[in-house]
Design an enzyme around this catalytic site. Sequence first.
Site, short mmCIF file in Angstrom:
data_model
loop_
_atom_site.label_atom_id
_atom_site.label_comp_id
_atom_site.label_asym_id
_atom_site.label_seq_id
_atom_site.Cartn_x
_atom_site.Cartn_y
_atom_site.Cartn_z
N GLU A 1 22.51 -23.97 11.02
CA GLU A 1 21.64 -22.92 11.54
C GLU A 1 20.30 -22.95 10.80
O GLU A 1 20.24 -23.29 9.62
CB GLU A 1 22.28 -21.54 11.38
CG GLU A 1 23.54 -21.33 12.21
CD GLU A 1 23.28 -21.21 13.69
OE1 GLU A 1 22.10 -21.16 14.10
OE2 GLU A 1 24.25 -21.17 14.46
N CYS A 2 19.23 -22.55 11.50
CA CYS A 2 17.90 -22.57 10.90
C CYS A 2 17.58 -21.30 10.13
O CYS A 2 16.59 -21.23 9.43
CB CYS A 2 16.84 -22.74 11.99
SG CYS A 2 16.76 -21.36 13.15
N GLY A 3 18.39 -20.29 10.24
CA GLY A 3 18.14 -19.04 9.55
C GLY A 3 18.13 -17.84 10.47
O GLY A 3 18.43 -16.72 10.05
N ASP B 1 12.56 -22.30 6.13
CA ASP B 1 13.20 -21.62 7.26
C ASP B 1 12.78 -20.16 7.34
O ASP B 1 12.53 -19.62 8.43
CB ASP B 1 14.73 -21.70 7.13
CG ASP B 1 15.28 -23.07 7.48
OD1 ASP B 1 14.53 -23.89 8.05
OD2 ASP B 1 16.46 -23.32 7.20
#
Length: 308
Positions: free
Chosen positions: A244-246, A135
């Site tokens: 969340e992806c980051g 990520d």
Amino acid sequence: MPSSPVASTSSIPFDPARLDEINASLADASPQDVLTYAIDFIPGLFQTTAFGLTGLAATDMISRISRKRKQPHAVPLIFLDTLYHFPETLDLARRVEKKYQLELQTFRPPGVETVEEFEKKYGEKLWETDEDTYDYLVKVEPARRAYDTLGVKAVITGRRRSQGADRATLEPIEIDSTGLVKVNPLCRWGFQEVKDYIDMAGVPYNPLLDQGYKSVGDWHSTVKPKDGEGERSGRWASNKTKTECGLHKDYFAMKRAFEKKQLEQARAAADKARGDEEVGESSVDLSQETDATSQDLGASFSDLKLGA
């Protein structure tokens, strides 16, 4: 347009100290109103997009605001090419560029341009072996590099409260730990409202949605949500707890974690080169390096603070 946002903010530029007051003034504002406010009063404004439905709706709204003013597209777009997007997503990116007469600012993982280069440098199936590092490399680092390169002070996002998890309490305008302003113009809309707008306005969208997908990310981790599952439940097939992806996590914590892993790997490699069977003393002082890194983080991104 409702009078309250304009009446309360039209005489002065965006002031982070007045964030609660500004969000209160936008409490009943439409997405178009929020976007108009952001365009007029928030400096260094860009849109980050992976061409999800909400982001596409925002792009179309910005285009309509711009055309009404007889101006070019008012908000530049940043596209983070992870190198693992579906072909349909990449084709959609080209269609959006053409339809709205804009140029995407595209950023990729550091030091690579292709999947082959990425996997040679960072390893194969990194999303399975070290998801946080993946990520960081494909989203977080490219985003920060984009912000630094382009002078970004604020970004328009496609986040909505109806997506749940950390997004359930979103306000129209927020400020993250780096000082980056995040504008969430459609935060109060649900999935169906967004889809209705897309259909009404003739906005191009990802054909994968017609196959049952609702939130499209990288091809290796995206699946169709099952009946009764949330909108983003198919985004990370192997990690049902992930939301969340980051990009909307603590950037500094992710950067520290990545750099710590890099130092640990360097230490292990140095030990192996010396012929040590087990990791022992090394010329790499991990604690001091990590402390120095932490001290440097604030300075590295101080230019992201508003007013800098």
